[in-house]
Structure formats: C-alpha cells, structure tokens
Design an enzyme around this catalytic site. Sequence first.
Site, PDB file in Angstrom:
ATOM      1  N   LYS A  32       0.855  -1.195   0.000  1.00  0.00           N
ATOM      2  CA  LYS A  32       0.000   0.000   0.000  1.00  0.00           C
ATOM      3  C   LYS A  32       0.891   1.244   0.000  1.00  0.00           C
ATOM      4  O   LYS A  32       1.760   1.403   0.868  1.00  0.00           O
ATOM      5  CB  LYS A  32      -0.905   0.011   1.235  1.00  0.00           C
ATOM      6  CG  LYS A  32      -1.866   1.197   1.258  1.00  0.00           C
ATOM      7  CD  LYS A  32      -2.916   1.041   2.340  1.00  0.00           C
ATOM      8  CE  LYS A  32      -2.503   1.579   3.686  1.00  0.00           C
ATOM      9  NZ  LYS A  32      -2.338   3.045   3.744  1.00  0.00           N
ATOM     10  N   ASP A  59      -3.404   4.287  -1.996  1.00  0.00           N
ATOM     11  CA  ASP A  59      -4.351   4.733  -0.962  1.00  0.00           C
ATOM     12  C   ASP A  59      -4.311   6.260  -0.863  1.00  0.00           C
ATOM     13  O   ASP A  59      -3.716   6.818   0.047  1.00  0.00           O
ATOM     14  CB  ASP A  59      -3.952   4.062   0.366  1.00  0.00           C
ATOM     15  CG  ASP A  59      -4.821   4.469   1.540  1.00  0.00           C
ATOM     16  OD1 ASP A  59      -5.934   4.987   1.332  1.00  0.00           O
ATOM     17  OD2 ASP A  59      -4.364   4.273   2.689  1.00  0.00           O
ATOM     18  N   LYS A  61      -7.324   8.087  -1.402  1.00  0.00           N
ATOM     19  CA  LYS A  61      -8.677   8.475  -0.965  1.00  0.00           C
ATOM     20  C   LYS A  61      -9.205   9.694  -1.719  1.00  0.00           C
ATOM     21  O   LYS A  61      -9.449  10.758  -1.137  1.00  0.00           O
ATOM     22  CB  LYS A  61      -8.697   8.746   0.544  1.00  0.00           C
ATOM     23  CG  LYS A  61      -8.257   7.568   1.385  1.00  0.00           C
ATOM     24  CD  LYS A  61      -8.377   7.866   2.864  1.00  0.00           C
ATOM     25  CE  LYS A  61      -7.996   6.697   3.744  1.00  0.00           C
ATOM     26  NZ  LYS A  61      -6.550   6.380   3.776  1.00  0.00           N
ATOM     27  N   ASP A  64     -13.518  14.592  -4.560  1.00  0.00           N
ATOM     28  CA  ASP A  64     -13.602  15.894  -5.240  1.00  0.00           C
ATOM     29  C   ASP A  64     -14.810  15.835  -6.174  1.00  0.00           C
ATOM     30  O   ASP A  64     -15.577  14.866  -6.142  1.00  0.00           O
ATOM     31  CB  ASP A  64     -12.278  16.143  -6.004  1.00  0.00           C
ATOM     32  CG  ASP A  64     -11.951  17.627  -6.131  1.00  0.00           C
ATOM     33  OD1 ASP A  64     -12.853  18.398  -6.511  1.00  0.00           O
ATOM     34  OD2 ASP A  64     -10.804  18.018  -5.859  1.00  0.00           O
ATOM     35  N   THR A 123     -12.210   5.449  10.392  1.00  0.00           N
ATOM     36  CA  THR A 123     -12.317   4.803  11.710  1.00  0.00           C
ATOM     37  C   THR A 123     -11.986   5.775  12.841  1.00  0.00           C
ATOM     38  O   THR A 123     -12.235   5.482  14.001  1.00  0.00           O
ATOM     39  CB  THR A 123     -11.391   3.566  11.790  1.00  0.00           C
ATOM     40  OG1 THR A 123     -10.144   3.911  11.199  1.00  0.00           O
ATOM     41  CG2 THR A 123     -11.982   2.387  11.065  1.00  0.00           C
ATOM     42  N   ARG A 215       2.769  -0.930  10.793  1.00  0.00           N
ATOM     43  CA  ARG A 215       3.845  -0.947  11.791  1.00  0.00           C
ATOM     44  C   ARG A 215       4.257  -2.313  12.332  1.00  0.00           C
ATOM     45  O   ARG A 215       5.455  -2.536  12.524  1.00  0.00           O
ATOM     46  CB  ARG A 215       3.484   0.010  12.940  1.00  0.00           C
ATOM     47  CG  ARG A 215       3.640   1.463  12.512  1.00  0.00           C
ATOM     48  CD  ARG A 215       2.908   2.424  13.397  1.00  0.00           C
ATOM     49  NE  ARG A 215       1.468   2.304  13.224  1.00  0.00           N
ATOM     50  CZ  ARG A 215       0.577   3.036  13.868  1.00  0.00           C
ATOM     51  NH1 ARG A 215       0.982   3.931  14.759  1.00  0.00           N
ATOM     52  NH2 ARG A 215      -0.710   2.886  13.636  1.00  0.00           N
TER      53      ARG A 215
HETATM   54  O1  C5P Z   1       0.646   0.723  11.122  1.00  0.00           O
HETATM   55  P1  C5P Z   1      -0.787   0.277  10.951  1.00  0.00           P
HETATM   56  O2  C5P Z   1      -0.917  -1.239  10.809  1.00  0.00           O
HETATM   57  O3  C5P Z   1      -1.711   0.861  11.989  1.00  0.00           O
HETATM   58  O4  C5P Z   1      -1.189   0.887   9.518  1.00  0.00           O
HETATM   59  C1  C5P Z   1      -2.481   0.772   8.991  1.00  0.00           C
HETATM   60  C2  C5P Z   1      -2.533   1.447   7.661  1.00  0.00           C
HETATM   61  O5  C5P Z   1      -3.893   1.456   7.218  1.00  0.00           O
HETATM   62  C3  C5P Z   1      -2.088   2.900   7.653  1.00  0.00           C
HETATM   63  O6  C5P Z   1      -1.471   3.169   6.397  1.00  0.00           O
HETATM   64  C4  C5P Z   1      -3.365   3.686   7.810  1.00  0.00           C
HETATM   65  O7  C5P Z   1      -3.301   4.951   7.199  1.00  0.00           O
HETATM   66  C5  C5P Z   1      -4.360   2.802   7.050  1.00  0.00           C
HETATM   67  N1  C5P Z   1      -5.743   2.972   7.474  1.00  0.00           N
HETATM   68  C6  C5P Z   1      -6.200   2.768   8.760  1.00  0.00           C
HETATM   69  N2  C5P Z   1      -7.510   2.963   9.091  1.00  0.00           N
HETATM   70  C7  C5P Z   1      -8.384   3.369   8.169  1.00  0.00           C
HETATM   71  C8  C5P Z   1      -7.963   3.578   6.855  1.00  0.00           C
HETATM   72  C9  C5P Z   1      -6.620   3.369   6.542  1.00  0.00           C
HETATM   73  O8  C5P Z   1      -5.407   2.380   9.625  1.00  0.00           O
HETATM   74  N3  C5P Z   1      -9.642   3.517   8.502  1.00  0.00           N
END
Ligand code: C5P
Length: 237
Positions: A32, A59, A61, A64, A123, A215
């Site tokens: 991603k 990603d 998003k 517009d 979220t 992460r």
């Molecule tokens: O590090 P982590 O596992 O929390 O990363 C989750 C990824 O998914 C990040 O790139 C975050 O921006 C994305 N994301 C999210 N929640 C959302 C939409 C996207 O955590 N509702």
Amino acid sequence: MKDRLIVALDTYDLRKAEHLVDCLKDTVSTFKIGMELFYSVGPKAVEMVHDKGCRVFLDLKFHDIPNTVAGAARAAAKLGVFMFNVHAAGGSAMMKAAVEAAREVSGKQQKNLPKIIAVTLLTSIDEKNLKTEIGINKKVEQQVSEWAVLAQASGLAGVVASPREIQTIRNTCSSEFIIVTPGIRPSWAARGDQKRVMTPAEAIRLGADYIVVGRPIIQADDPQEAALKIMREMEEF
Ligand code: C5P
C-alpha cells in the site's frame, strides 16, 4: 494468504520503502502506497514496487467533484495499480465517474481494471463526531452500511472498513464485494494509535478479503519474519 496480506509502506523515504519491498517481496505480493510516500516522491514509488514484480494499492482516498476524480482515476489506471480508493462521501456520481474513467484507460491500454474501493466512514470518526461535527444523526454502523451499499450500486469493487464493520457489510452487500481491513494487530504487536483492533485470524474469520498491516511489519527487526507470522495466523482462522 500471500495475496491477501497488504503491507503499508508508511514512510516518506523511497530508499526505505525499496528496502522493505526487497525484504518482503518473496513473502507478500501487494504494497500500500499512501499519501506520505506518494506526496514525497510521486509515481516513482509505484514504479519501484512494479519493477520488483509486486502490486500496488494506491491509498490516496480521492474526494472531489466527479470530473476531477475521473482525472485522478485515469492517472491511477495509467500507472497500472492493482487497487485504489475514493471516499463514498463524494457521492454516486463521483464514484461512477471514477469507475468509467478507469475502465476507459484499462480498456485502451489492455491492462487489468484496478479494483476501486470506497472509504466509508474513517475509523477515527465516532458517533459523537458524526453528529456534532459532520451533522449526521445516525449510528456509525448504519452510515457505514448505507455508504457500502451506495458504493456497490455505483459499480465499485469493495470498501475499506474497520474489522468491526465486516459483519454489517457482509449482511448488506453481495458476497463478491471486497472488504479490505486495516486496524489489524497480532497479539504480539503494539497497538500504537489504533484503538479498535482485531487479530489477523479474527478479521479473516469475519470475512475480510484483504488485511492491511503497517507498523507490526515495517517496524519489526525482521519484517519478513513478522509478515510470515501474520500469514500463519491468517491461515489459522
Ligand atoms: O501501522 P498500521 O498497521 O496501523 O497501519 C495501517 C494502515 O492502514 C495505515 O497506512 C493507515 O493509514 C491505514 N488505514 C487505517 N484505518 C483506516 C484507513 C486506513 O489504519 N480507517
């Protein structure tokens, strides 16, 4: 499971992203690329992942007016990404414009049509924000499900959703409608800023088609071992 785990390359640094792809490309097929990396280095990031033989979920998003989102969708389709996303809150005309534009480019260039998915409600928004700041007086679940239904009716392939919303979406949309789920934390990983998390096995059990993990993999001492551990957990559902 190799194709169902998506690793978030959340860094501004192209060399770091490339190092991660090199470590993970035998284990994971999709990466991603979000705003941080794309706005730092641009399409080079997408080309780097493609050059390594892997797929990209872009990603960014989009949100517009339909004409502008159609232009962005055309550009994403020209890059040959596997998946990209738009905000369902942009409305059905905007979502349909994205699908039509991507279809036109993919047809002309004989490329696969990218899977276009909708972000329903972020979220980070809870019921209180929904009511007092956005002016929508509904339960989060109801709004998520209404936007998922609108996205499906507009021709989108699926949605990004929190693991807790999977069941609601499965109840209201067809079984082919894709659910991509971030907010995943194996029991051994730190939660960071994610509040409502689920384990990889739980998300797969509930019906997620793809899970997005950042992460716990990219900050691990051994990213490949972390990805393999997560895939083993996904298989145990
Ligand atoms: O590090 P982590 O596992 O929390 O990363 C989750 C990824 O998914 C990040 O790139 C975050 O921006 C994305 N994301 C999210 N929640 C959302 C939409 C996207 O955590 N509702």
